[in-house]
Structure formats: structure tokens, C-alpha cells
Design an enzyme around this catalytic site. Structure first.
Site, PDB file in Angstrom:
ATOM      1  N   ASP A  93       0.845  -1.200   0.000  1.00 53.83           N
ATOM      2  CA  ASP A  93       0.000   0.000   0.000  1.00 53.83           C
ATOM      3  C   ASP A  93       0.884   1.255   0.000  1.00 53.83           C
ATOM      4  O   ASP A  93       1.823   1.343   0.804  1.00 53.83           O
ATOM      5  CB  ASP A  93      -0.862  -0.043   1.280  1.00 53.83           C
ATOM      6  CG  ASP A  93      -1.980   0.981   1.299  1.00 53.83           C
ATOM      7  OD1 ASP A  93      -2.424   1.406   0.214  1.00 53.83           O
ATOM      8  OD2 ASP A  93      -2.426   1.336   2.415  1.00 53.83           O
ATOM      9  N   HIS A  94       0.612   2.187  -0.869  1.00 51.61           N
ATOM     10  CA  HIS A  94       1.341   3.473  -0.928  1.00 51.61           C
ATOM     11  C   HIS A  94       2.868   3.323  -0.938  1.00 51.61           C
ATOM     12  O   HIS A  94       3.569   3.883  -0.079  1.00 51.61           O
ATOM     13  CB  HIS A  94       0.935   4.387   0.244  1.00 51.61           C
ATOM     14  CG  HIS A  94      -0.478   4.868   0.143  1.00 51.61           C
ATOM     15  ND1 HIS A  94      -0.879   5.828  -0.747  1.00 51.61           N
ATOM     16  CD2 HIS A  94      -1.598   4.489   0.809  1.00 51.61           C
ATOM     17  CE1 HIS A  94      -2.184   6.032  -0.614  1.00 51.61           C
ATOM     18  NE2 HIS A  94      -2.649   5.225   0.312  1.00 51.61           N
ATOM     19  N   HIS A 191      -8.210  10.114   3.224  1.00 49.37           N
ATOM     20  CA  HIS A 191      -7.686   9.180   4.221  1.00 49.37           C
ATOM     21  C   HIS A 191      -8.001   9.625   5.652  1.00 49.37           C
ATOM     22  O   HIS A 191      -8.186  10.810   5.909  1.00 49.37           O
ATOM     23  CB  HIS A 191      -6.164   9.067   4.083  1.00 49.37           C
ATOM     24  CG  HIS A 191      -5.737   8.311   2.861  1.00 49.37           C
ATOM     25  ND1 HIS A 191      -5.298   8.919   1.728  1.00 49.37           N
ATOM     26  CD2 HIS A 191      -5.702   6.985   2.608  1.00 49.37           C
ATOM     27  CE1 HIS A 191      -4.989   8.008   0.818  1.00 49.37           C
ATOM     28  NE2 HIS A 191      -5.226   6.824   1.321  1.00 49.37           N
ATOM     29  N   ASN A 265     -10.205   0.316  -0.224  1.00 53.57           N
ATOM     30  CA  ASN A 265      -9.199   0.308   0.855  1.00 53.57           C
ATOM     31  C   ASN A 265      -9.784   0.760   2.185  1.00 53.57           C
ATOM     32  O   ASN A 265     -10.308   1.879   2.294  1.00 53.57           O
ATOM     33  CB  ASN A 265      -8.073   1.273   0.505  1.00 53.57           C
ATOM     34  CG  ASN A 265      -7.168   0.754  -0.593  1.00 53.57           C
ATOM     35  OD1 ASN A 265      -7.488  -0.219  -1.267  1.00 53.57           O
ATOM     36  ND2 ASN A 265      -6.044   1.397  -0.778  1.00 53.57           N
ATOM     37  N   ARG A 271      -8.921   0.477  12.820  1.00 55.98           N
ATOM     38  CA  ARG A 271      -8.226   1.126  13.942  1.00 55.98           C
ATOM     39  C   ARG A 271      -9.220   1.564  15.007  1.00 55.98           C
ATOM     40  O   ARG A 271      -8.934   1.540  16.200  1.00 55.98           O
ATOM     41  CB  ARG A 271      -7.457   2.348  13.452  1.00 55.98           C
ATOM     42  CG  ARG A 271      -6.349   2.002  12.490  1.00 55.98           C
ATOM     43  CD  ARG A 271      -5.658   3.250  11.995  1.00 55.98           C
ATOM     44  NE  ARG A 271      -4.615   2.882  11.045  1.00 55.98           N
ATOM     45  CZ  ARG A 271      -3.612   3.663  10.693  1.00 55.98           C
ATOM     46  NH1 ARG A 271      -3.518   4.878  11.192  1.00 55.98           N
ATOM     47  NH2 ARG A 271      -2.708   3.252   9.843  1.00 55.98           N
TER      48      ARG A 271
HETATM   49  P1  13P Z   1      -9.052   4.921   5.292  1.00 54.47           P
HETATM   50  O1  13P Z   1      -8.165   5.856   6.047  1.00 54.47           O
HETATM   51  O2  13P Z   1     -10.330   5.581   4.881  1.00 54.47           O
HETATM   52  O3  13P Z   1      -9.296   3.635   5.997  1.00 54.47           O
HETATM   53  O4  13P Z   1      -8.282   4.543   3.922  1.00 54.47           O
HETATM   54  C1  13P Z   1      -7.275   3.575   3.921  1.00 54.47           C
HETATM   55  C2  13P Z   1      -6.477   3.575   2.663  1.00 54.47           C
HETATM   56  O5  13P Z   1      -6.800   4.209   1.676  1.00 54.47           O
HETATM   57  C3  13P Z   1      -5.276   2.733   2.640  1.00 54.47           C
HETATM   58  O6  13P Z   1      -4.547   2.884   1.465  1.00 54.47           O
HETATM   59  O1  G3H Z   2      -3.431   5.174   3.464  1.00 54.73           O
HETATM   60  C1  G3H Z   2      -2.707   4.835   4.392  1.00 54.73           C
HETATM   61  C2  G3H Z   2      -3.059   3.647   5.202  1.00 54.73           C
HETATM   62  O2  G3H Z   2      -4.159   3.888   6.020  1.00 54.73           O
HETATM   63  C3  G3H Z   2      -1.867   3.134   5.946  1.00 54.73           C
HETATM   64  O3  G3H Z   2      -1.595   3.908   7.064  1.00 54.73           O
HETATM   65  O4  G3H Z   2       0.824   4.367   6.758  1.00 54.73           O
HETATM   66  O5  G3H Z   2      -0.247   4.674   8.985  1.00 54.73           O
HETATM   67  O6  G3H Z   2       0.125   2.362   8.048  1.00 54.73           O
HETATM   68  P1  G3H Z   2      -0.129   3.828   7.763  1.00 54.73           P
HETATM   69 ZN    ZN Z   3      -4.660   4.896   0.682  1.00 53.58          ZN
END
Ligand code: 13P
Ligand code: G3H
Ligand code: ZN
Length: 330
Positions: A93-94, A191, A265, A271
Site C-alpha cells: 500500500d502506498h 484518508h 481500501n 483502527r
Molecule cells: P481509510 O483511512 O479511509 O481507511 O483509507 C485507507 C487507505 O486508503 C489505505 O490505502
Molecule cells: O493510506 C494509508 C493507510 O491507512 C496506511 O496507514 O501508513 O499509517 O500504516 P499507515
Molecule cells: Zn490509501
């Protein structure tokens, strides 16, 4: 069983959305697997076929750095053995370009997200193209992002004024030139827990315009948590201090999936469940100091929460059909 993200998308496209859930620790991992198989408890058998769902496990850079990334891989490998019925993909992710290469080379990931959405259009394409070339050599698919969501992700914060929706014409050019396999689009979400003050939904007109130009192409929705009032209230009733807020209406997930949103996502909502259960445990059992006292109800609550989300996404009940179309036996 770990499958490719492409296989999950082919089965889901236009019918339902696959839930992509972030994990950081053991309890989240176990709750996630149980929830996708609709098992509240480790002894609950058999798996409920009417509710079982395929899913994506997402690992962020933050999760990989939290303990040691090798723990994540071994928890997931162990879960594969403990839950042989599960069918899922593992996704970064990201990612940055460097972390994408690390994950591609590790041989463990089904797909990676290269997030260069903060770079100008041409530079974003250039970076994504390099990652795609390297990933495709190994059969790994790539998610990229175009447009800008509001909120905070990793170390970057974008305020609402600077967030911008994905332009459909640009999306076509972006996909053609970069070769990415799925596209995260900005369609009104952001987010984190503090998305909207009032009620606000998705920009369906924008999703529909993108789908018209990119038919049969999987779109990804980040920032999809619904920030349920029930969980915010439970946190506040147990000593928390969260302001009133709202997220993406869960009722929007399924209509969005019919317009090509194939991956949704969700991290923040999980959380909230974690925070509420821990706060309640400490409030109700002030003399207790065993991590299992909060861990056990958390796993059960998280499993329940995941099963519910999958119902809203339309992925609940799809596991058997996916298994058949992949020709896999348990
Ligand atoms: P949320 O913060 O809405 O749960 O989104 C999570 C997300 O996009 C992770 O990549
Ligand atoms: O978009 C981001 C996700 O919610 C992941 O969050 O980088 O704090 O693990 P994090
Ligand atoms: Zn995201």
C-alpha cells in the site's frame, strides 16, 4: 491461498468490490482471516459459505517498519496454513519506487502500489512506467494513483483545498502511457478518520465518466472507511476524545463497484475497532494486565466487522464461486 490481484479483479469486476484491509499485528491478521471466512472464533466450523469472501491484505510502509517486515510475511504464511480455505492477495500500500522494487524482488507480493500522485503528471507516468516494467517481468501487477485525495497518508498531509478529483481524459492517457494495471482515483474520499463534517457521498458522476472511457478497467478507491458512529461513540464512552465526524457511506460501496471500483481500501475503521475494544477493556477491567484480555474480544469484534464490510462490498458469499472459477480445491 495467495493468488494474483489480477485473478481477484477478473472475478469481481462490475459485480462487487474486493476489500483491501491493512494489517500491522497478529490480532489484526487473525481477525481479518476469521472475518473473511465468517468465523468468529477459532473453533467455529465449518466456514460459512454464504458469507465467505476473497480479500486483499495490504501492507503499508509504516506497517513494514513497525516491527520487522519479516513478521508480516510469516504471519501471513502461517495464516495460509491455519486457514486453507482463504483466497487472498498480498499488496504493498502506498509504496515509493524503492520499496516497490524491494517488494517485487521479494517474490512475496501479488501487487504493489506506486504512489507518485504528488508528482506532476508526466513525472508520475515516468515513475509508474519504470515500476510496471520491473513488476511485469515477475508477473506482479501495479496500482498507481492519479488525482489527489485529502487527508493524511504516511508522512504527507493534503488539505481539502488542494485535493482534486481525477480527470477522466487524463486517466485514459495515464493508463495508456504508464501501463498500470489498476488506478486509484480521487472521487471524493480522503484518508483517515476525519473525512467530512456533514453527510457526503461519492462523486458517482465522476466514477461513471471514468468508467465510460476506461471500460473493464479496475479502479481503486482509497480512503474508503465509513467511520461508523457506533465505534466513535464506543471510543468516546470509554474515555476517548474523538470529534464528531463521518466517512464514506457504506451503502455507496456496491453501486461504486458496478461502475468499476474493484478494490476498496479500509484501514481507519479497523483502527477504531482496535481503539474501542482496548479502551473498554481497560475501563471495565482496571485490575487486569493480560494482553489476551483485550486481544481475544478484539479478534472477535474485528472478524465481525470484516464480515459486515464484505456484505456491504458485495464480496461476502463470493469465495466459492471464485474457487470454482480458479479451479482450486481446498
Ligand atoms: P481509510 O483511512 O479511509 O481507511 O483509507 C485507507 C487507505 O486508503 C489505505 O490505502
Ligand atoms: O493510506 C494509508 C493507510 O491507512 C496506511 O496507514 O501508513 O499509517 O500504516 P499507515
Ligand atoms: Zn490509501
Amino acid at each position: 491461498m495467495i493468488v494474483t490481484t489480477k485473478e481477484l479483479f477478473e472475478h469481481a469486476y462490475g459485480k462487487y468490490a474486493v476489500g483491501a484491509y491493512n494489517i500491522n499485528n497478529l490480532e489484526q491478521t487473525i481477525g481479518l482471516f476469521r472475518g473473511n471466512l465468517a468465523k468468529k472464533d477459532k473453533n467455529e466450523e465449518p466456514t460459512n459459505a454464504k458469507l465467505s469472501a476473497p480479500f486483499i491484505i495490504q501492507l503499508s510502509r509504516g506497517a513494514r517498519a513497525y516491527t520487522d517486515k519479516r513478521y508480516l510475511e510469516s504471519m501471513i504464511r502461517t495464516s495460509e496454513e491455519v486457514f486453507p480455505e482463504a483466497i487472498f492477495a498480498v499488496h504493498l500500500d502506498h509504496g515509493t519506487e524503492e520499496v516497490c522494487y524491494e517488494c517485487i524482488d521479494s517474490g512475496f507480493y501479488s501487487s504493489v502500489m506506486i504512489d507518485a500522485s504528488h508528482d506532476p503528471f508526466d513525472k508520475n507516468i515516468e515513475i509508474v512506467r519504470r515500476v510496471v516494467d520491473r513488476a511485469h517481468e515477475k508477473g506482479i501487477s501495479v496500482e498507481a494513483e492519479l488525482g489527489m485525495l485529502g487527508g493524511v497518508e504516511e508522512d504527507i498531509s493534503v488539505d481539502a483545498d488542494h485535493a482534486c478529483l481525477t480527470d477522466p481524459d487524463q486517466a485514459v492517457e495515464f493508463v495508456e502511457r504508464s501501463g498500470c494495471d489498476s488506478l486509484a482515483v480521487a472521487i471524493g474520499t480522503s484518508h483517515g478518520a476525519f473525512k467530512f463534517k456533514g453527510k457526503q457521498g461519492l462523486h458517482f458522476d465522476r466514477i461513471s465518466a471514468i468508467q465510460k472511457l476506461l471500460p473493464n478497467y479496475p479502479l481503486v478507491m482509497h480512503g474508503s472507511s465509513s467511520v461508523p458512529k457506533e465505534w466513535v461513540d464506543r471510543i468516546n464512552n470509554a474515555g476517548g476524545n474523538m470529534p464528531e465526524t463521518s466517512g464514506v457511506p457504506e451503502e455507496d460501496y456496491l453501486p461504486a463497484s458496478k461502475l468499476g471500483v474493484t478494490k476498496v481500501n479500509i484501514d481507519t475503521d479497523g483502527r477504531l475497532v482496535w481503539c474501542a475494544i482496548l479502551r473498554e477493556t481497560f475501563r471495565d477491567k482496571p485490575g487486569d494486565f493480560d494482553p489476551r484480555t483485550s486481544g481475544k474480544p478484539f479478534m472477535a469484534a474485528y472478524a465481525d466487522f470484516i464480515t459486515h464490510k464484505n456484505q456491504m462490498l458485495g464480496s461476502a458469499g463470493q469465495l466459492e464461486s471464485l474457487r470454482q472459477s480458479l479451479g482450486v480445491k481446498v
